[in-house]
Design a protein around this motif. Structure first.
Motif, PDB file in Angstrom:
ATOM      1  N   ALA A   1      34.092 -81.188  13.879  1.00 32.24           N
ATOM      2  CA  ALA A   1      35.120 -81.263  13.745  1.00 32.24           C
ATOM      3  C   ALA A   1      35.811 -81.101  12.133  1.00 32.24           C
ATOM      4  N   LEU A   2      34.590 -81.039  11.476  1.00 30.80           N
ATOM      5  CA  LEU A   2      35.515 -80.672   9.946  1.00 30.80           C
ATOM      6  C   LEU A   2      36.099 -78.661   9.820  1.00 30.80           C
TER       7      LEU A   2
ATOM      8  N   GLN B   1      36.797 -79.168   1.366  1.00 28.95           N
ATOM      9  CA  GLN B   1      38.116 -80.490   2.258  1.00 28.95           C
ATOM     10  C   GLN B   1      38.538 -81.668   1.985  1.00 28.95           C
TER      11      GLN B   1
ATOM     12  N   ARG C   1      30.031 -84.152  13.931  1.00 34.50           N
ATOM     13  CA  ARG C   1      31.834 -84.187  12.356  1.00 34.50           C
ATOM     14  C   ARG C   1      31.449 -82.825  11.971  1.00 34.50           C
ATOM     15  N   THR C   2      30.469 -81.618  11.825  1.00 35.59           N
ATOM     16  CA  THR C   2      30.318 -80.921  11.197  1.00 35.59           C
ATOM     17  C   THR C   2      31.710 -79.663  11.886  1.00 35.59           C
TER      18      THR C   2
ATOM     19  N   ASP D   1      43.433 -85.232  12.908  1.00 33.23           N
ATOM     20  CA  ASP D   1      43.067 -84.275  14.363  1.00 33.23           C
ATOM     21  C   ASP D   1      41.419 -84.331  13.966  1.00 33.23           C
ATOM     22  N   ALA D   2      40.649 -83.870  12.938  1.00 27.18           N
ATOM     23  CA  ALA D   2      39.190 -83.884  13.071  1.00 27.18           C
ATOM     24  C   ALA D   2      38.557 -85.532  13.198  1.00 27.18           C
TER      25      ALA D   2
ATOM     26  N   GLY E   1      37.850 -77.199  11.446  1.00 28.67           N
ATOM     27  CA  GLY E   1      38.691 -76.772  11.462  1.00 28.67           C
ATOM     28  C   GLY E   1      40.016 -76.998  10.691  1.00 28.67           C
ATOM     29  N   VAL E   2      39.542 -78.144   9.610  1.00 31.13           N
ATOM     30  CA  VAL E   2      40.115 -78.445   8.695  1.00 31.13           C
ATOM     31  C   VAL E   2      40.212 -77.733   7.533  1.00 31.13           C
TER      32      VAL E   2
ATOM     33  N   VAL F   1      42.578 -85.015   7.696  1.00 32.92           N
ATOM     34  CA  VAL F   1      41.078 -84.712   9.385  1.00 32.92           C
ATOM     35  C   VAL F   1      42.001 -85.866  10.007  1.00 32.92           C
TER      36      VAL F   1
ATOM     37  N   GLU G   1      39.006 -85.620  17.024  1.00 29.35           N
ATOM     38  CA  GLU G   1      37.521 -84.856  17.738  1.00 29.35           C
ATOM     39  C   GLU G   1      36.284 -85.661  17.365  1.00 29.35           C
ATOM     40  N   PHE G   2      35.785 -85.840  16.600  1.00 28.24           N
ATOM     41  CA  PHE G   2      34.643 -86.034  15.635  1.00 28.24           C
ATOM     42  C   PHE G   2      34.981 -88.121  16.748  1.00 28.24           C
TER      43      PHE G   2
END
Length: 331
Positions: free
Chosen positions: A123-124, A192, A120-121, A201-202, A126-127, A199, A205-206
C-alpha cells in the motif's frame, strides 16, 4: 509489583546492524524471525539479506525495509521476553510498533502478521515521497507552520517533542523556516509521509489486507498511540482500526500517560535503539515514582555491543522482577 510494560518503537528507530548480533545466538528471537521471513517467501529472503548485509540493496529507511523489520524485531524481542517467563502486563507501540504490540497480545498470529506487513508495504509503494521531521517544540508553538494541508501534525511524543509529516518540498520548506526561526528540528529516517493525509489512500488499501485475517481481542492490554487509550475488544477486531493509524497522528505521550496510570513495575523497550526509553525517562510520573526504564538494545551508535547489552539487560531485568530492587534497572 505489577510486571513490565513493553514499549515497541516505530519508523525512525531503524539503523544498520540493529539487533543483528542476537540473530542465531538467541534461539527464540532467531526462530521467530526465521518464521516471519519464511512466511514472506522470496521477499523475506531479500529483506533478511538487506538487514544482515553491509550494503542493503534497498535503503533501510524505505518503508519496504524499515516497516517489516521494525515489526519483526520488536515482535521477536517481545516473544523472547515472554519466553523468559517475565510477566508482561501492558504493551505500547509507536506507529508500526503498535502492530507488533497487537501481535504479542494475540490479536493476530505470526503468519497473519506477515500478510498484514506485506499488504502495508504494498500500500505504501504508491505514496508520494516525503518524510518526518522531529521538532523540539510543542504543537501550539507550531501553529503558523501547520495552517495548510502539508505538512501536518504527525505525532506528539512529549510536551515539547512534536513530529511533522509531509511531502518532500513542503517539509523541506518548513524545516528551513523552523531553523531560521531558532526552532531545533531534525529529519527522522523515513522516505514516506507517514501519519498524514498523503497516505490516506494507502491506509484504505492497507485495510483490504485484513480481509482474510482472523482478529481477536487482546490477551494483554494494548495501549494505542493512535487513540491514547487501551484498545477495546471491538476495536481490536476491526480492520479499519488498525489500518487508519497509518494516516492518523500518533499520540504517544497521551498513551504513555494512561499506561503509567496502571502503575507498571518497569518499562522495557523491546526494539532497536532507545528512543522510547528516552521519552519515558523524562516523563514526570516516571521520575516521581522512580519507575525503572530499561532498553534491551543499544543506541544506533553502539550496535557492536548488541549481544552484550542484551544479556546485561536480560539479567538485570530478571533480577529486578525477582527481587524488586528498582535501582538495578534504571540505566
Amino acid at each position: 509489583m505489577s510486571g513490565v510494560a513493553l514499549l515497541l518503537p516505530g519508523q525512525g528507530a531503524q539503523h544498520p546492524g540493529m539487533a543483528t548480533a542476537l540473530y542465531r545466538t538467541e534461539p527464540v528471537f532467531t526462530a521467530v524471525l526465521d518464521e516471519f521471513f519464511a512466511e514472506l517467501g522470496a521477499e523475506g529472503d531479500r529483506l533478511r539479506a538487506d538487514w544482515l548485509g553491509p550494503r542493503p540493496v534497498v535503503p533501510l529507511d524505505d518503508a519496504s525495509r524499515a516497516q517489516p523489520l521494525l515489526f519483526a524485531i520488536g515482535y521477536a524481542m517481545g516473544r523472547t521476553v515472554l519466553a523468559r517467563g517475565l510477566e508482561v502486563t501492558a504493551l505500547l507501540g509507536h506507529s508500526v510498533g503498535e502492530l507488533a504490540a497487537a501481535a504479542l497480545a494475540g490479536v493476530f498470529d505470526l503468519p497473519a502478521a506477515a500478510g498484514i506487513m506485506r499488504a502495508r508495504t504494498a500500500a505504501l509503494a504508491g505514496v508520494p515521497p516525503g518524510g518526518l521531521l522531529a521538532v523540539a517544540a510543542a504543537p501550539e508553538r507550531l501553529t503558523r507552520w501547520l495552517g495548510g494541508p502539508d505538512p501536518v501534525l504527525g505525532a506528539v511524543n512529549a510536551p515539547g517533542q512534536t513530529v511533522l509529516a509531509g511531502t518532500g518540498p513542503a517539509l523541506d520548506a518548513v524545516e528551513k523556516s523552523l531553523l531560521d526561526n531558532g526552532i531545533g528540528c531534525r529529519r527522522i529516517g523515513a522516505r514516506q509521509p507517514f501519519h498524514s493525509p498523503a497516505v490516506a489512500d494507502a491506509a484504505a488499501e492497507f485495510e483490504a489486507g485484513f480481509a482474510t485475517v482472523r482478529l481477536r481481542p487482546p490477551r494483554i492490554p494494548v495501549w494505542s498511540a493512535s487513540t491514547g487509550e487501551p484498545v477495546r475488544p471491538d476495536q481490536a477486531v476491526s480492520p479499519g482500526f488498525w489500518a487508519r493509524q497509518l494516516a492518523g497522528p500518533v499520540w504517544f505521550h497521551r498513551a504513555l500517560d494512561g499506561l503509567l496510570g496502571t502503575r507498571p513495575g518497569a518499562l522495557v523497550e523491546t526494539g532497536p535503539g532507545r528512543s522510547l526509553s528516552m521519552l519515558a525517562r523524562r516523563h514526570p510520573v516516571v521520575r516521581r515514582r522512580r519507575i525503572p526504564v530499561l532498553p534491551l538494545l543499544p543506541a544506533a551508535t553502539a550496535t557492536a555491543a548488541t549481544a552484550a547489552r542484551w544479556h546485561e539487560a536480560k539479567h538485570r531485568l530478571t533480577d529486578f522482577l525477582s527481587n524488586g530492587e528498582k535501582g538495578k534497572a534504571t540505566s
